[in-house]
Write a protein that holds these residues in place. Structure first.
Motif, PDB file in Angstrom:
ATOM      1  N   ILE A 123       0.873  -1.177   0.000  1.00 53.82           N
ATOM      2  CA  ILE A 123       0.000   0.000   0.000  1.00 53.82           C
ATOM      3  C   ILE A 123       0.908   1.225   0.000  1.00 53.82           C
ATOM      4  O   ILE A 123       1.641   1.454   0.969  1.00 53.82           O
ATOM      5  CB  ILE A 123      -0.928   0.013   1.223  1.00 53.82           C
ATOM      6  N   THR A 124       0.869   1.995  -1.080  1.00 58.30           N
ATOM      7  CA  THR A 124       1.755   3.151  -1.229  1.00 58.30           C
ATOM      8  C   THR A 124       0.941   4.434  -1.297  1.00 58.30           C
ATOM      9  O   THR A 124       0.099   4.598  -2.179  1.00 58.30           O
ATOM     10  CB  THR A 124       2.603   3.032  -2.506  1.00 58.30           C
ATOM     11  N   ILE A 125       1.169   5.326  -0.344  1.00 53.75           N
ATOM     12  CA  ILE A 125       0.544   6.657  -0.404  1.00 53.75           C
ATOM     13  C   ILE A 125       1.256   7.421  -1.509  1.00 53.75           C
ATOM     14  O   ILE A 125       2.445   7.712  -1.424  1.00 53.75           O
ATOM     15  CB  ILE A 125       0.671   7.393   0.932  1.00 53.75           C
ATOM     16  N   ASN A 126       0.525   7.749  -2.542  1.00 51.70           N
ATOM     17  CA  ASN A 126       1.125   8.263  -3.775  1.00 51.70           C
ATOM     18  C   ASN A 126       0.815   9.749  -3.962  1.00 51.70           C
ATOM     19  O   ASN A 126       0.229  10.172  -4.950  1.00 51.70           O
ATOM     20  CB  ASN A 126       0.606   7.447  -4.969  1.00 51.70           C
ATOM     21  N   ARG A 127       1.252  10.555  -2.995  1.00 50.92           N
ATOM     22  CA  ARG A 127       1.033  12.007  -3.061  1.00 50.92           C
ATOM     23  C   ARG A 127       2.361  12.701  -2.786  1.00 50.92           C
ATOM     24  O   ARG A 127       2.476  13.512  -1.860  1.00 50.92           O
ATOM     25  CB  ARG A 127      -0.040  12.427  -2.053  1.00 50.92           C
ATOM     26  N   GLU A 128       3.339  12.389  -3.576  1.00 51.05           N
ATOM     27  CA  GLU A 128       4.689  12.882  -3.329  1.00 51.05           C
ATOM     28  C   GLU A 128       4.744  14.403  -3.269  1.00 51.05           C
ATOM     29  O   GLU A 128       5.468  14.974  -2.451  1.00 51.05           O
ATOM     30  CB  GLU A 128       5.632  12.350  -4.404  1.00 51.05           C
ATOM     31  N   ALA A 129       3.967  15.077  -4.118  1.00 48.78           N
ATOM     32  CA  ALA A 129       3.973  16.536  -4.144  1.00 48.78           C
ATOM     33  C   ALA A 129       3.419  17.129  -2.845  1.00 48.78           C
ATOM     34  O   ALA A 129       3.751  18.263  -2.480  1.00 48.78           O
ATOM     35  CB  ALA A 129       3.162  17.047  -5.334  1.00 48.78           C
ATOM     36  N   ARG A 130       2.577  16.368  -2.147  1.00 48.09           N
ATOM     37  CA  ARG A 130       2.017  16.796  -0.865  1.00 48.09           C
ATOM     38  C   ARG A 130       2.695  16.067   0.295  1.00 48.09           C
ATOM     39  O   ARG A 130       2.145  15.993   1.380  1.00 48.09           O
ATOM     40  CB  ARG A 130       0.502  16.540  -0.820  1.00 48.09           C
ATOM     41  N   ARG A 131       3.886  15.532   0.038  1.00 48.14           N
ATOM     42  CA  ARG A 131       4.651  14.801   1.050  1.00 48.14           C
ATOM     43  C   ARG A 131       3.852  13.640   1.639  1.00 48.14           C
ATOM     44  O   ARG A 131       3.914  13.322   2.812  1.00 48.14           O
ATOM     45  CB  ARG A 131       5.155  15.744   2.144  1.00 48.14           C
ATOM     46  N   ASN A 132       3.054  13.030   0.742  1.00 51.07           N
ATOM     47  CA  ASN A 132       2.241  11.858   1.096  1.00 51.07           C
ATOM     48  C   ASN A 132       1.318  12.128   2.283  1.00 51.07           C
ATOM     49  O   ASN A 132       1.124  11.275   3.165  1.00 51.07           O
ATOM     50  CB  ASN A 132       3.134  10.642   1.357  1.00 51.07           C
ATOM     51  N   VAL A 165      -7.563   9.266   1.031  1.00 55.38           N
ATOM     52  CA  VAL A 165      -6.367   8.433   1.185  1.00 55.38           C
ATOM     53  C   VAL A 165      -6.580   7.403   2.293  1.00 55.38           C
ATOM     54  O   VAL A 165      -6.283   6.212   2.128  1.00 55.38           O
ATOM     55  CB  VAL A 165      -5.138   9.308   1.481  1.00 55.38           C
ATOM     56  N   ILE A 166      -7.104   7.857   3.418  1.00 55.18           N
ATOM     57  CA  ILE A 166      -7.298   6.942   4.544  1.00 55.18           C
ATOM     58  C   ILE A 166      -8.335   5.881   4.212  1.00 55.18           C
ATOM     59  O   ILE A 166      -8.170   4.704   4.571  1.00 55.18           O
ATOM     60  CB  ILE A 166      -7.682   7.738   5.799  1.00 55.18           C
ATOM     61  N   GLN A 167      -9.388   6.255   3.503  1.00 55.95           N
ATOM     62  CA  GLN A 167     -10.384   5.255   3.109  1.00 55.95           C
ATOM     63  C   GLN A 167      -9.784   4.222   2.169  1.00 55.95           C
ATOM     64  O   GLN A 167     -10.073   3.027   2.273  1.00 55.95           O
ATOM     65  CB  GLN A 167     -11.584   5.933   2.441  1.00 55.95           C
ATOM     66  N   ARG A 168      -8.919   4.657   1.263  1.00 54.95           N
ATOM     67  CA  ARG A 168      -8.278   3.732   0.335  1.00 54.95           C
ATOM     68  C   ARG A 168      -7.330   2.787   1.070  1.00 54.95           C
ATOM     69  O   ARG A 168      -7.257   1.604   0.750  1.00 54.95           O
ATOM     70  CB  ARG A 168      -7.524   4.519  -0.724  1.00 54.95           C
ATOM     71  N   VAL A 226      -8.629  -4.306   4.188  1.00 56.06           N
ATOM     72  CA  VAL A 226      -9.759  -5.244   4.166  1.00 56.06           C
ATOM     73  C   VAL A 226      -9.592  -6.258   3.037  1.00 56.06           C
ATOM     74  O   VAL A 226      -9.785  -7.471   3.228  1.00 56.06           O
ATOM     75  CB  VAL A 226     -11.090  -4.484   4.014  1.00 56.06           C
ATOM     76  N   SER A 227      -9.212  -5.776   1.851  1.00 60.61           N
ATOM     77  CA  SER A 227      -9.061  -6.686   0.707  1.00 60.61           C
ATOM     78  C   SER A 227      -7.914  -7.659   0.921  1.00 60.61           C
ATOM     79  O   SER A 227      -7.988  -8.824   0.519  1.00 60.61           O
ATOM     80  CB  SER A 227      -8.853  -5.892  -0.585  1.00 60.61           C
ATOM     81  N   ALA A 228      -6.847  -7.204   1.576  1.00 62.41           N
ATOM     82  CA  ALA A 228      -5.710  -8.092   1.844  1.00 62.41           C
ATOM     83  C   ALA A 228      -6.114  -9.217   2.790  1.00 62.41           C
ATOM     84  O   ALA A 228      -5.724 -10.373   2.607  1.00 62.41           O
ATOM     85  CB  ALA A 228      -4.556  -7.291   2.432  1.00 62.41           C
ATOM     86  N   GLN A 229      -6.907  -8.875   3.803  1.00 65.20           N
ATOM     87  CA  GLN A 229      -7.346  -9.899   4.746  1.00 65.20           C
ATOM     88  C   GLN A 229      -8.298 -10.895   4.097  1.00 65.20           C
ATOM     89  O   GLN A 229      -8.316 -12.073   4.467  1.00 65.20           O
ATOM     90  CB  GLN A 229      -8.027  -9.248   5.948  1.00 65.20           C
ATOM     91  N   ALA A 230      -9.073 -10.425   3.113  1.00 62.64           N
ATOM     92  CA  ALA A 230     -10.027 -11.312   2.442  1.00 62.64           C
ATOM     93  C   ALA A 230      -9.351 -12.238   1.435  1.00 62.64           C
ATOM     94  O   ALA A 230      -9.920 -13.259   1.052  1.00 62.64           O
ATOM     95  CB  ALA A 230     -11.105 -10.473   1.742  1.00 62.64           C
ATOM     96  N   ASP A 231      -8.152 -11.884   1.001  1.00 64.42           N
ATOM     97  CA  ASP A 231      -7.405 -12.682   0.026  1.00 64.42           C
ATOM     98  C   ASP A 231      -6.579 -13.724   0.781  1.00 64.42           C
ATOM     99  O   ASP A 231      -5.631 -13.396   1.467  1.00 64.42           O
ATOM    100  CB  ASP A 231      -6.488 -11.764  -0.780  1.00 64.42           C
ATOM    101  N   LEU A 245      -9.266   4.104  10.745  1.00 64.91           N
ATOM    102  CA  LEU A 245      -8.089   3.434  10.192  1.00 64.91           C
ATOM    103  C   LEU A 245      -7.251   2.808  11.302  1.00 64.91           C
ATOM    104  O   LEU A 245      -6.790   1.661  11.175  1.00 64.91           O
ATOM    105  CB  LEU A 245      -7.233   4.413   9.400  1.00 64.91           C
ATOM    106  N   PHE A 246      -7.037   3.525  12.397  1.00 65.43           N
ATOM    107  CA  PHE A 246      -6.232   2.977  13.483  1.00 65.43           C
ATOM    108  C   PHE A 246      -6.894   1.738  14.086  1.00 65.43           C
ATOM    109  O   PHE A 246      -6.215   0.779  14.450  1.00 65.43           O
ATOM    110  CB  PHE A 246      -5.996   4.034  14.555  1.00 65.43           C
ATOM    111  N   LYS A 247      -8.209   1.753  14.191  1.00 69.62           N
ATOM    112  CA  LYS A 247      -8.907   0.566  14.688  1.00 69.62           C
ATOM    113  C   LYS A 247      -8.773  -0.586  13.702  1.00 69.62           C
ATOM    114  O   LYS A 247      -8.659  -1.751  14.106  1.00 69.62           O
ATOM    115  CB  LYS A 247     -10.374   0.891  14.969  1.00 69.62           C
TER     116      LYS A 247
END
Length: 267
Positions: free
Chosen positions: A23-32, A38-41, A47-52, A97-99
């Motif tokens: 999982i890569t936060i891809n907002r380099e111009a905004r210092r990620n 972003v947090i929802q993604r 969730v998808s990783a756990q389901a796989d 997200l933290f939960k």
């Protein structure tokens, strides 16, 4: 082979690399920096990783080499501003997200490729393990803009020595990668050129282990950390027969007796 799982939203890139979900936060111009989208993604990717059933670990990192994550996006007018509160919803998206990370059944490793500030530091603390480049800086800079790191404080209290944390929160000053290592915030600090080598070394020691043991182990770790000693010992005693009855435990014991590598099913 690298398989792209979801590229519909470029702010967060989600890729499968073998048994690892990146999982890569891809907002380099905004210092990620983080916002609601972003947090929802990130949440959705966990969730998808756990389901796989084939994913054995998650890596969270930032794009480029300047920042892992600078915390909340404080730009004027940004959609999903960190301090906007919707009183019709019981959870702020950062808390959500933290939960999610707290309850994640897979090991989550932070690849700390750059400076890590404020909410980004909270994200680092919420991961299970971390490998960092030796030239990064860490900090909770909120006091410099009249705030305190309120929502990330519960995680920081679990990771940092209390007096160091007080100093960090009050002064808003930045600290080094070596400080992060000394305080137990990260597991390993390596020269930047060796960051991925060390990360892959750690991943190799994670993905071949029993998914069931890891899942139950993470549950026990998080549960007993919040208990007194007497309660924790009772919990551990109750969990031993649960753990030993799993298919992975039976396979692990049989493989040990037969002097072969175990073939874990995750059950």
């Amino acid at each position: 082979m690298t398989e792209s799982v979801d590229s519909t939203q470029n702010d967060v890139l989600v890729e499968r690399k073998g048994a690892v979900q990146w999982i890569t936060i891809n907002r380099e111009a905004r210092r990620n920096a983080l916002n609601a989208n972003v947090i929802q993604r990130i949440d959705d990717a966990i969730v998808s990783a756990q389901a796989d059933g084939q994913v054995r670990a998650i890596v969270i990192t930032g794009a480029g080499d300047k920042a892992f994550c600078a915390g909340a996006d404080l730009a004027k007018g940004v959609k999903g501003f960190a301090f906007d509160v919707d009183f019709s919803r019981p959870k702020h998206y950062i808390v959500q997200l933290f939960k999610r990370l707290q309850e994640c059944t897979l090991p989550v490793i932070a690849r700390v490729n750059g400076h890590t500030m404020a909410g980004g530091f909270g994200l680092l603390c919420a991961c299970d393990m971390a490998v960092a480049a030796d030239d990064i800086r860490i900090g909770t800079t909120e006091s410099k803009i009249g705030l305190t790191p309120m929502m990330i404080l519960p995680y920081m209290l679990r990771i940092l020595p209390p007096r160091r944390l007080q100093e960090m929160c009050i002064t808003g000053e930045q600290f080094s990668a070596q400080d992060a290592l000394d305080w137990g915030v990260v597991n390993y600090v390596v020269p930047r050129a060796q960051l991925d080598e060390k990360l892959n070394w750690l991943l190799a020691r994670v993905v071949d282990k029993s998914p069931t043991a890891i899942r139950l182990g993470k549950q026990a770790f998080n549960a007993t950390r919040d208990m007194g000693l007497r309660e924790a010992l009772e919990y551990a005693q109750a969990m031993v027969p649960v753990m030993s009855s799993t298919e992975d435990a039976k396979e692990g014991l049989l493989a040990f007796q037969e002097k072969r590598a175990p073939d874990f099913s995750g059950n």
